[in-house]
Design a protein around this motif. Structure first.
Motif, short mmCIF file in Angstrom:
data_model
loop_
_atom_site.label_atom_id
_atom_site.label_comp_id
_atom_site.label_asym_id
_atom_site.label_seq_id
_atom_site.Cartn_x
_atom_site.Cartn_y
_atom_site.Cartn_z
N UNK A 21 -0.50 31.09 54.53
CA UNK A 21 -1.43 32.23 54.56
C UNK A 21 -1.76 32.62 55.99
N UNK A 22 -1.87 31.63 56.86
CA UNK A 22 -2.13 31.90 58.28
C UNK A 22 -0.94 32.63 58.89
N UNK A 23 0.27 32.17 58.59
CA UNK A 23 1.48 32.83 59.11
C UNK A 23 1.53 34.28 58.63
N UNK A 24 1.24 34.50 57.36
CA UNK A 24 1.27 35.86 56.81
C UNK A 24 0.22 36.74 57.50
N UNK A 25 -0.95 36.20 57.75
CA UNK A 25 -2.00 36.96 58.43
C UNK A 25 -1.58 37.31 59.86
N UNK A 26 -1.05 36.34 60.58
CA UNK A 26 -0.62 36.60 61.96
C UNK A 26 0.50 37.64 61.97
N UNK A 27 1.46 37.51 61.07
CA UNK A 27 2.56 38.48 61.01
C UNK A 27 2.02 39.88 60.74
N UNK A 28 1.00 39.96 59.88
CA UNK A 28 0.40 41.26 59.58
C UNK A 28 -0.29 41.85 60.82
N UNK A 29 -0.89 41.00 61.63
CA UNK A 29 -1.53 41.48 62.85
C UNK A 29 -0.51 41.92 63.88
N UNK A 30 0.62 41.22 63.95
CA UNK A 30 1.65 41.52 64.94
C UNK A 30 2.47 42.75 64.53
N UNK A 31 2.79 42.85 63.23
CA UNK A 31 3.63 43.94 62.72
C UNK A 31 2.92 44.63 61.54
N UNK A 32 1.84 45.37 61.82
CA UNK A 32 1.11 46.01 60.72
C UNK A 32 1.96 47.00 59.93
N UNK A 33 3.00 47.53 60.54
CA UNK A 33 3.84 48.50 59.83
C UNK A 33 4.58 47.86 58.65
N UNK A 34 4.69 46.55 58.63
CA UNK A 34 5.39 45.89 57.52
C UNK A 34 4.52 45.80 56.28
N UNK A 35 3.23 46.00 56.43
CA UNK A 35 2.34 45.89 55.28
C UNK A 35 1.65 47.20 54.93
N UNK A 36 1.93 48.24 55.71
CA UNK A 36 1.33 49.54 55.40
C UNK A 36 1.97 50.11 54.14
N UNK A 37 1.16 50.72 53.32
CA UNK A 37 1.71 51.33 52.10
C UNK A 37 2.33 52.69 52.44
#
Length: 117
Positions: free
Chosen positions: A100-116
């Motif tokens: 979950x920490x890795x997923x959160x950090x990845x989301x902070x680094x690459x927000x475009x990967x989680x944007x709808x």
């Protein structure tokens, strides 16, 4: 599932790594997550594609490689003991899984990967 990158790269560098090895790196761009300061890899490679990041930035003492599923495909990343220590410490502090920490950090680094879309 499609791979976003064929060669892994670190999602972040720790404050200690940045100070020791990249003294000219922009410390103002560091993120504070829990009691840790990290520099997202995107700060060091703002205009590079996923495969190009590995050519510019990669770990010399890699501990492990893993992949995180995103809506666009799997993002392969690498980490050494220093990154793993941050991930595990944050997981323990927050009472969540390390993943979950890795997923959160990845989301902070690459927000475009989680944007709808």
């Amino acid at each position: 599932m499609t791979n976003l990158n064929s060669n892994p790269f670190p999602l972040f560098l720790t404050y200690e790594e940045v100070v020791a090895y990249l003294p000219d790196a922009p410390l103002d761009d560091m993120l504070r997550i829990g009691r840790h300061r990290i520099l997202p890899i995107r700060v060091l490679a703002p205009d590079l594609g996923f495969d190009e990041i590995h050519e510019a930035i990669h770990l010399t003492e890699r501990e492990n490689v893993d992949a995180l599923r995103t809506a666009d495909g799997e993002l392969r990343f690498e980490y050494a003991c220093t990154q793993l220590e941050v991930i595990l410490t944050l997981a323990e502090e927050q009472g969540v899984r390390a993943w979950d920490v890795v997923a959160y950090i990845a989301q902070q680094v690459f927000p475009e990967l989680t944007e709808s879309a």
